[in-house]
Design a protein around this motif. Structure first.
Motif, mmCIF file in Angstrom:
data_model
loop_
_atom_site.group_PDB
_atom_site.id
_atom_site.type_symbol
_atom_site.label_atom_id
_atom_site.label_comp_id
_atom_site.label_asym_id
_atom_site.label_seq_id
_atom_site.Cartn_x
_atom_site.Cartn_y
_atom_site.Cartn_z
ATOM 1 N N TYR A 1 7.523 -10.762 2.328
ATOM 2 C CA TYR A 1 6.227 -11.405 2.109
ATOM 3 C C TYR A 1 5.382 -11.404 3.377
ATOM 4 O O TYR A 1 4.162 -11.270 3.306
ATOM 5 N N ILE A 2 6.024 -11.546 4.534
ATOM 6 C CA ILE A 2 5.264 -11.523 5.792
ATOM 7 C C ILE A 2 4.547 -10.184 5.943
ATOM 8 O O ILE A 2 3.382 -10.114 6.348
ATOM 9 N N GLY A 3 5.248 -9.111 5.598
ATOM 10 C CA GLY A 3 4.650 -7.793 5.712
ATOM 11 C C GLY A 3 3.440 -7.614 4.819
ATOM 12 O O GLY A 3 2.400 -7.095 5.254
ATOM 13 N N ILE A 4 3.531 -8.056 3.579
ATOM 14 C CA ILE A 4 2.399 -7.869 2.668
ATOM 15 C C ILE A 4 1.261 -8.824 3.009
ATOM 16 O O ILE A 4 0.084 -8.485 2.824
ATOM 17 N N PRO B 1 2.193 4.595 7.455
ATOM 18 C CA PRO B 1 2.416 4.192 8.862
ATOM 19 C C PRO B 1 2.715 2.711 9.022
ATOM 20 O O PRO B 1 3.585 2.327 9.813
ATOM 21 N N LEU B 2 1.999 1.863 8.270
ATOM 22 C CA LEU B 2 2.260 0.428 8.360
ATOM 23 C C LEU B 2 3.661 0.082 7.872
ATOM 24 O O LEU B 2 4.367 -0.736 8.477
ATOM 25 N N LEU B 3 4.076 0.697 6.784
ATOM 26 C CA LEU B 3 5.403 0.414 6.239
ATOM 27 C C LEU B 3 6.484 0.833 7.232
ATOM 28 O O LEU B 3 7.480 0.107 7.415
ATOM 29 N N ARG B 4 6.311 1.965 7.870
ATOM 30 C CA ARG B 4 7.296 2.404 8.876
ATOM 31 C C ARG B 4 7.331 1.432 10.051
ATOM 32 O O ARG B 4 8.405 1.106 10.576
ATOM 33 N N TYR C 1 6.478 -1.792 9.998
ATOM 34 C CA TYR C 1 7.088 -3.045 9.548
ATOM 35 C C TYR C 1 8.609 -2.908 9.432
ATOM 36 O O TYR C 1 9.356 -3.836 9.749
ATOM 37 N N THR C 2 9.053 -1.754 8.962
ATOM 38 C CA THR C 2 10.497 -1.533 8.831
ATOM 39 C C THR C 2 11.170 -1.525 10.198
ATOM 40 O O THR C 2 12.265 -2.076 10.371
ATOM 41 N N ASP C 3 10.503 -0.918 11.167
ATOM 42 C CA ASP C 3 11.075 -0.850 12.520
ATOM 43 C C ASP C 3 11.196 -2.230 13.161
ATOM 44 O O ASP C 3 12.146 -2.485 13.912
ATOM 45 N N ILE C 4 10.252 -3.113 12.880
ATOM 46 C CA ILE C 4 10.297 -4.442 13.508
ATOM 47 C C ILE C 4 10.969 -5.483 12.617
ATOM 48 O O ILE C 4 11.048 -6.652 12.982
#
Length: 377
Positions: free
Chosen positions: A239-242, A225-228, A230-233
């Motif tokens: 690196y910001i995502g991780i 869910p987090l990856l989806r 992050y991909t949407d935004i």
């Protein structure tokens, strides 16, 4: 009281022996890993680290050169060479030419093969295949032999790990992930912990209960869910995502740990500062943060070790891009998909723990103080 006092020495001995046993249980495998990281790969694959100082017995199959390598010696055709062929020499104790009897002959004996061919293998590995007729065939004969190899140690394992292509870039990538992913949750958690410890606002108890409940939520549930999200935004595979992912996964423990410590600070100090007109922000910056350094250091150790050794979160949020591959991912590729290169695995294990060990020993004096914070009054 005498009975209780008389039992104290026994209890102390039990505690000391238990601690010594635990230390031994952790030290022996680590020492074995260290020894294995310097051993020759062939020896490591057939014997344990405790045999590192003794000779190793190996059963090996050697393929002799093809018929094109034969030379005429009088009335015979001969193929000669050495079964060790560039390896560190050992000692042949037995040999054979069939898988059914791989150790049928002693060194120096003449073994009669098909078509009148005779195989001889000496103790130092020299072999000679002699035939009364010219030998034909594109493949050479197989020679089975048992070898006693002396102990061999090498630095080649560490050269492969330290100087392989891309390892330096992966080291920088790991630091790029680990340092912000350690600092950001500490900063956020410190503010939240102070608020939960000393500030009065509606829903504080409920918020604290939610934080405690999040400690038992497995992070694997939120990866996709987090990856989806992050991909949407637009911050997926970055690196910001991780950084945000590690921050979210580490915040519950950080808030809980720091809140217990800050709550245990003397109430008089906080009240005196408020009487003098200090705001909550000034109390936090000038009083609470300096006094909370043990708790901050103890969490920093946990968070740094977790993010440095992480592979799952880094694979999900960064992927296997060469430009963003972290140390654990690089070492996984270096080891291979089948995981058979044990010498690479043991050497890479010590390379990967070098920085965490440095961090741990630098801050370990604060670890116990931080963990015990708030447990007693």
């Amino acid at each position: 009281m005498q009975g209780i006092a008389g039992q104290r020495p026994l209890l102390i001995w039990v505690v000391h022996l238990s601690v010594a046993a635990l230390v031994l249980l952790w030290t022996i495998p680590t020492f074995g890993l260290l020894v294995s990281s310097f051993r020759d790969g062939d020896q490591l694959s057939v014997s344990g680290w405790w045999t590192a100082l003794t000779a190793t017995e190996r059963n090996i199959i050697f393929r002799a050169p093809a018929s094109a390598a034969q030379v005429q010696d009088g009335d015979q055709w001969v193929i000669a060479g050495n079964v060790f062929e560039g390896q560190t020499e050992g000692e042949v104790t037995a040999f054979g030419f069939s898988s059914k009897a791989p150790a049928a002959f002693a060194p120096g004996q003449a073994a009669e093969m098909r078509r009148g061919q005779v195989l001889e293998v000496s103790r130092n590995g020299d072999f000679r295949i002699a035939s009364p007729e010219e030998m034909k065939g594109k493949r050479g004969a197989r020679i089975f032999y048992t070898s006693i190899d002396p102990p061999r140690f090498t630095l080649e394992n560490y050269r492969n790990v330290l100087f392989s292509e891309g390892i330096g870039r992966s080291f920088i990538n790991t630091l790029t992930v680990t340092i912000p992913a350690t600092i950001i949750p500490i900063l956020i958690a410190a503010f939240a912990a102070y608020a939960l410890a000393w500030m009065q606002f509606p829903g504080r108890a409920l918020l604290l209960a939610v934080v405690v409940g999040l400690l038992v939520v497995p992070l694997q549930m939120s990866l996709i869910p987090l990856l989806r999200l992050y991909t949407d935004i637009g911050i997926g595979k970055s690196y910001i995502g991780i950084w945000l992912a590690h921050t979210g996964f580490g915040l519950p423990l950080a808030i809980y740990l720091l809140r217990n410590y800050i709550k245990g600070l003397p109430k008089e100090i906080i009240e005196s500062a408020k009487v003098d007109g200090a705001s909550d922000f000034e109390i936090f910056i000038k009083i609470v943060l300096p006094l909370s350094f043990p708790a901050l250091a103890s969490f920093a150790i946990f968070q740094f070790l977790w993010t440095w050794n992480d592979l799952l979160v880094a694979t999900v949020f960064l992927g296997n891009n060469e430009e963003q591959l972290v140390m654990t991912g690089r070492l996984r590729e270096l080891l291979g998909s089948r995981g058979g290169n044990w010498e690479i695995l043991t050497a890479s294990a010590f390379v990967s723990i070098a920085v965490p060990l440095l961090v741990f020993f630098s801050l370990q004096r604060y670890l116990v103080r931080g963990l015990l914070a708030g447990s007693v009054k």
